[in-house]
Design an enzyme around this catalytic site. Sequence first.
Site, PDB file in Angstrom:
ATOM      1  N   CYS A 294       5.270  -0.370  -7.214  1.00 22.35           N
ATOM      2  CA  CYS A 294       4.684   0.571  -8.160  1.00 22.35           C
ATOM      3  C   CYS A 294       3.336   0.041  -8.638  1.00 22.35           C
ATOM      4  O   CYS A 294       3.077  -1.163  -8.607  1.00 22.35           O
ATOM      5  CB  CYS A 294       5.541   0.839  -9.384  1.00 22.35           C
ATOM      6  SG  CYS A 294       7.189   1.412  -9.005  1.00 22.35           S
TER       7      CYS A 294
ATOM      8  N   ARG B 286       0.788   0.677  -3.375  1.00 22.89           N
ATOM      9  CA  ARG B 286       1.908  -0.029  -4.012  1.00 22.89           C
ATOM     10  C   ARG B 286       3.166   0.830  -4.099  1.00 22.89           C
ATOM     11  O   ARG B 286       4.219   0.369  -4.537  1.00 22.89           O
ATOM     12  CB  ARG B 286       1.513  -0.484  -5.425  1.00 22.89           C
ATOM     13  CG  ARG B 286       0.296  -1.387  -5.455  1.00 22.89           C
ATOM     14  CD  ARG B 286      -0.041  -1.743  -6.876  1.00 22.89           C
ATOM     15  NE  ARG B 286       0.994  -2.547  -7.473  1.00 22.89           N
ATOM     16  CZ  ARG B 286       1.076  -3.860  -7.387  1.00 22.89           C
ATOM     17  NH1 ARG B 286       0.165  -4.517  -6.718  1.00 22.89           N
ATOM     18  NH2 ARG B 286       2.059  -4.512  -7.972  1.00 22.89           N
TER      19      ARG B 286
ATOM     20  N   TRP C 212       7.214   3.439  -6.307  1.00 24.43           N
ATOM     21  CA  TRP C 212       8.058   3.123  -5.151  1.00 24.43           C
ATOM     22  C   TRP C 212       9.464   3.016  -5.734  1.00 24.43           C
ATOM     23  O   TRP C 212       9.757   2.108  -6.518  1.00 24.43           O
ATOM     24  CB  TRP C 212       7.629   1.801  -4.521  1.00 24.43           C
ATOM     25  CG  TRP C 212       8.361   1.512  -3.244  1.00 24.43           C
ATOM     26  CD1 TRP C 212       8.101   2.025  -2.012  1.00 24.43           C
ATOM     27  CD2 TRP C 212       9.486   0.646  -3.082  1.00 24.43           C
ATOM     28  NE1 TRP C 212       8.997   1.539  -1.091  1.00 24.43           N
ATOM     29  CE2 TRP C 212       9.860   0.696  -1.721  1.00 24.43           C
ATOM     30  CE3 TRP C 212      10.241  -0.151  -3.945  1.00 24.43           C
ATOM     31  CZ2 TRP C 212      10.931  -0.025  -1.199  1.00 24.43           C
ATOM     32  CZ3 TRP C 212      11.304  -0.869  -3.437  1.00 24.43           C
ATOM     33  CH2 TRP C 212      11.633  -0.810  -2.066  1.00 24.43           C
TER      34      TRP C 212
ATOM     35  N   ASN D  45       5.966  -1.432 -13.867  1.00 18.72           N
ATOM     36  CA  ASN D  45       6.113  -1.965 -12.518  1.00 18.72           C
ATOM     37  C   ASN D  45       7.004  -3.193 -12.620  1.00 18.72           C
ATOM     38  O   ASN D  45       6.725  -4.091 -13.393  1.00 18.72           O
ATOM     39  CB  ASN D  45       4.727  -2.338 -11.968  1.00 18.72           C
ATOM     40  CG  ASN D  45       4.784  -3.240 -10.741  1.00 18.72           C
ATOM     41  OD1 ASN D  45       3.955  -4.109 -10.564  1.00 18.72           O
ATOM     42  ND2 ASN D  45       5.750  -3.055  -9.890  1.00 18.72           N
ATOM     43  N   GLY D  46       8.095  -3.213 -11.841  1.00 18.04           N
ATOM     44  CA  GLY D  46       9.006  -4.350 -11.888  1.00 18.04           C
ATOM     45  C   GLY D  46      10.434  -3.846 -11.970  1.00 18.04           C
ATOM     46  O   GLY D  46      10.714  -2.697 -11.611  1.00 18.04           O
TER      47      GLY D  46
ATOM     48  N   GLU E 211       5.963  -9.113  16.065  1.00 17.64           N
ATOM     49  CA  GLU E 211       4.978  -8.449  15.203  1.00 17.64           C
ATOM     50  C   GLU E 211       4.564  -7.101  15.801  1.00 17.64           C
ATOM     51  O   GLU E 211       4.395  -6.112  15.082  1.00 17.64           O
ATOM     52  CB  GLU E 211       3.767  -9.373  14.991  1.00 17.64           C
ATOM     53  CG  GLU E 211       2.600  -8.763  14.228  1.00 17.64           C
ATOM     54  CD  GLU E 211       2.955  -8.213  12.843  1.00 17.64           C
ATOM     55  OE1 GLU E 211       4.041  -8.502  12.308  1.00 17.64           O
ATOM     56  OE2 GLU E 211       2.129  -7.446  12.305  1.00 17.64           O
TER      57      GLU E 211
ATOM     58  N   LYS F 221       4.890  -3.483  13.929  1.00 19.24           N
ATOM     59  CA  LYS F 221       3.775  -2.545  13.737  1.00 19.24           C
ATOM     60  C   LYS F 221       4.160  -1.162  14.252  1.00 19.24           C
ATOM     61  O   LYS F 221       3.936  -0.157  13.595  1.00 19.24           O
ATOM     62  CB  LYS F 221       2.503  -2.998  14.476  1.00 19.24           C
ATOM     63  CG  LYS F 221       1.709  -4.112  13.862  1.00 19.24           C
ATOM     64  CD  LYS F 221       1.047  -3.796  12.549  1.00 19.24           C
ATOM     65  CE  LYS F 221       1.933  -4.023  11.358  1.00 19.24           C
ATOM     66  NZ  LYS F 221       2.114  -5.339  10.834  1.00 19.24           N
TER      67      LYS F 221
ATOM     68  N   GLU G 181       7.163   0.573  12.069  1.00 22.15           N
ATOM     69  CA  GLU G 181       6.914   0.980  10.684  1.00 22.15           C
ATOM     70  C   GLU G 181       5.906   2.128  10.591  1.00 22.15           C
ATOM     71  O   GLU G 181       5.937   2.896   9.646  1.00 22.15           O
ATOM     72  CB  GLU G 181       6.496  -0.202   9.814  1.00 22.15           C
ATOM     73  CG  GLU G 181       5.186  -0.833  10.175  1.00 22.15           C
ATOM     74  CD  GLU G 181       4.893  -2.087   9.356  1.00 22.15           C
ATOM     75  OE1 GLU G 181       5.436  -2.258   8.267  1.00 22.15           O
ATOM     76  OE2 GLU G 181       4.086  -2.908   9.838  1.00 22.15           O
TER      77      GLU G 181
ATOM     78  N   HIS H  45      20.394 -10.871  27.190  1.00 21.60           N
ATOM     79  CA  HIS H  45      21.623 -11.257  26.482  1.00 21.60           C
ATOM     80  C   HIS H  45      22.121 -10.128  25.584  1.00 21.60           C
ATOM     81  O   HIS H  45      22.748 -10.379  24.556  1.00 21.60           O
ATOM     82  CB  HIS H  45      21.395 -12.539  25.677  1.00 21.60           C
ATOM     83  CG  HIS H  45      21.127 -13.720  26.561  1.00 21.60           C
ATOM     84  ND1 HIS H  45      22.105 -14.318  27.333  1.00 21.60           N
ATOM     85  CD2 HIS H  45      19.981 -14.388  26.841  1.00 21.60           C
ATOM     86  CE1 HIS H  45      21.581 -15.310  28.029  1.00 21.60           C
ATOM     87  NE2 HIS H  45      20.272 -15.373  27.751  1.00 21.60           N
TER      88      HIS H  45
ATOM     89  N   LYS I  65       3.229  -1.741  -0.272  1.00 17.46           N
ATOM     90  CA  LYS I  65       2.409  -2.866   0.191  1.00 17.46           C
ATOM     91  C   LYS I  65       2.894  -4.206  -0.362  1.00 17.46           C
ATOM     92  O   LYS I  65       2.973  -5.176   0.370  1.00 17.46           O
ATOM     93  CB  LYS I  65       0.958  -2.624  -0.204  1.00 17.46           C
ATOM     94  CG  LYS I  65       0.015  -3.690   0.295  1.00 17.46           C
ATOM     95  CD  LYS I  65      -0.554  -3.336   1.633  1.00 17.46           C
ATOM     96  CE  LYS I  65      -1.451  -4.388   2.204  1.00 17.46           C
ATOM     97  NZ  LYS I  65      -1.217  -4.525   3.657  1.00 17.46           N
TER      98      LYS I  65
HETATM   99  C1  F6R Z   1       4.081  -5.161   7.637  1.00 24.25           C
HETATM  100  C2  F6R Z   1       3.859  -5.510   6.250  1.00 24.25           C
HETATM  101  C3  F6R Z   1       4.896  -6.281   5.528  1.00 24.25           C
HETATM  102  C4  F6R Z   1       4.253  -7.465   4.790  1.00 24.25           C
HETATM  103  C5  F6R Z   1       5.297  -8.179   3.916  1.00 24.25           C
HETATM  104  C6  F6R Z   1       4.726  -9.408   3.245  1.00 24.25           C
HETATM  105  O1  F6R Z   1       3.008  -4.446   8.162  1.00 24.25           O
HETATM  106  O2  F6R Z   1       2.860  -5.177   5.678  1.00 24.25           O
HETATM  107  O3  F6R Z   1       5.909  -6.722   6.380  1.00 24.25           O
HETATM  108  O4  F6R Z   1       3.713  -8.328   5.732  1.00 24.25           O
HETATM  109  O5  F6R Z   1       5.767  -7.305   2.950  1.00 24.25           O
HETATM  110  O6  F6R Z   1       3.658  -9.094   2.402  1.00 24.25           O
HETATM  111  P1  F6R Z   1       2.705 -10.228   1.828  1.00 24.25           P
HETATM  112  O7  F6R Z   1       1.982 -10.808   2.978  1.00 24.25           O
HETATM  113  O8  F6R Z   1       1.821  -9.523   0.856  1.00 24.25           O
HETATM  114  O9  F6R Z   1       3.595 -11.239   1.163  1.00 24.25           O
END
Ligand code: F6R
Length: 578
Positions: free
Chosen positions: A2, A27, A70, A96-97, A457, A461, A464, A480, A573
């Site tokens: 949030c 956020r 969120w 937020n929290g 990774e 990408k 998501e 496996h 985020k």
């Molecule tokens: C994937 C993504 C998340 C962040 C994860 C950690 O695209 O954005 O998996 O990498 O939430 O976030 P940070 O790096 O801010 O701790």
Amino acid sequence: MCGILGYLGLRNGTPIVHEGLKALAYRGYDSWGMAVHQDSHITVQKGIGDISKTEPLALHSNRVIGHTRWATHGSVTEANAHPHANMDKTICAVHNGIIENYAELKAELQKNGFVFASQTDTEVIPHLIDFYMRQGKTFEQAFKATLERLEGSYAILATHANEAGIFFAKNGSPLVLGLGQNEYFVSSDIPSFLPHTKTLVHLEDGDYGAITNTVTIYNKDKKIDRQPSTAHWDVEVAKKGNYPHFMIKEVNEQPLTIRKALNQPKELIKQTALLLQNASTVFLVGCGTSYNACATATYQFSKSGKQTIAVLGSEFSQQIPFIDKKTAIIAVSQSGETADIIDAVKASKEKGAVVIGICNVPSSTLARMVDVVIPMNSGPELCVLATKSCTSTLAILYMLAFALRGKDTSVLTEAADAALHVLKQHQQTMPELAKKIANAQNIFAIGRGALSQVAREAALKIKEVSYIHAEGMPAGELKHGSIALIEQGTPVIVFADDETRAFSTSNAMEVKARGAFVIGVDSKPSPAYDFHIQIPALDDATPLLALLPVQLLGYYLALERGCDPDKPRNLAKSVTVR
Ligand code: F6R
């Protein structure tokens, strides 16, 4: 998660807060809302979904608080959208929290006749303030008494229809003040007020206070002074420019951001490498993409003769018994606010370990709590997906691993140059590939060595942003179990380099024999590949380049499937909840 934002000043705060919330939408974007003050009346505006497609109320107000959500407690409904109010709607709060003891507080308030309108934890805040005001406390005293009852993490803004000011409090969630000309901002993050002021005051945990015609900050009952600083971020960097989405803008920034990540003071890298050299054990801790970058880098540390262990932030507690004064932790977080990383760092510091932070937000909680901080220098990453922060992290971790074995960083600089070419070339090829595989049910990504983690990774990408189920794994693991899911046409992305090509292309042949559509990310072609994504051979720096075309592929898959690349569903985020 949030985002919260408050404005108090001489201008009309309604459009200012509405616009600022758009910059906080990374956020959380399940819903949004604002409390707009006019004389002794508060008008609340709320909406479900994306704020960017909405208009603010045509109300002129010098005092507005807003929120972008969120969802944690309670589904995505207008009733659960912030701001939340007390029963007569004179007190409004945004938060937020997580208020961990909200159920207990809610039961107590309900017993006292308070009626709740939402399922959120936040709603206890305006009711508690109301409860204390009914006992004769002023708004300020009631706000403070409320804070004393709350357990958990929070950044809170609260206002009263008949009282001046915006009251704020911070404990475990980010909150920063913006000081403008005859106006104040208080927000979860700087980009929300960057067009108006670059003068900031970072609040610390335990800070609370009020913005009236001045700002008063208290901590543990003492009035305190917090020194202003200047934001280094540019307003333009926080805008899309000519790009349709932040994701594609940020992917294309990587030739520059990798360079900026490499541009660290020599002494900082030397001293950090020394700390690692002297450590008995080195843990690399991250979540999501940051974890994948850590896991990729462990292979470089091994080459330098230093075994490092990559650990997910959420699983770090398992390692606590093994941490002592001789341990070094590298905590990686773009936002510097991820709750699991903050917990891991706190626990490591308590055990006396040396903690090094790699993070992108210079003023973040992580940056301010570690012993040594190495900035990613990526500039604001506003797309919810991590792209440029991943390659910056990799560049920095590789630089540290190279420093351990006295290797220079020229291959990394070469990678930054080559990135420009790779992105340009595959900006043409990836839309075509995305069209071919947009209807896939599953996508697999495989590789060996460091490329096995690049595969993880890559899958993250793709899934998501496009909502196609994708799994990344070491190539040797595919047979496996997961090979059972290979059907006619299933896309399998194979990452290979000179060291791993022989085995990885054998694995590719195995899935091809079962109908897979094999996509090779490799400097060389192979009969195994139905589609070849050519990248330059750059030895140790190959993982930095291998990721780029797949970031583009994810973006174009999202467009093909009508998904918003900047705001994938259910994500936020910064993950400030456990
Ligand atoms: C994937 C993504 C998340 C962040 C994860 C950690 O695209 O954005 O998996 O990498 O939430 O976030 P940070 O790096 O801010 O701790």
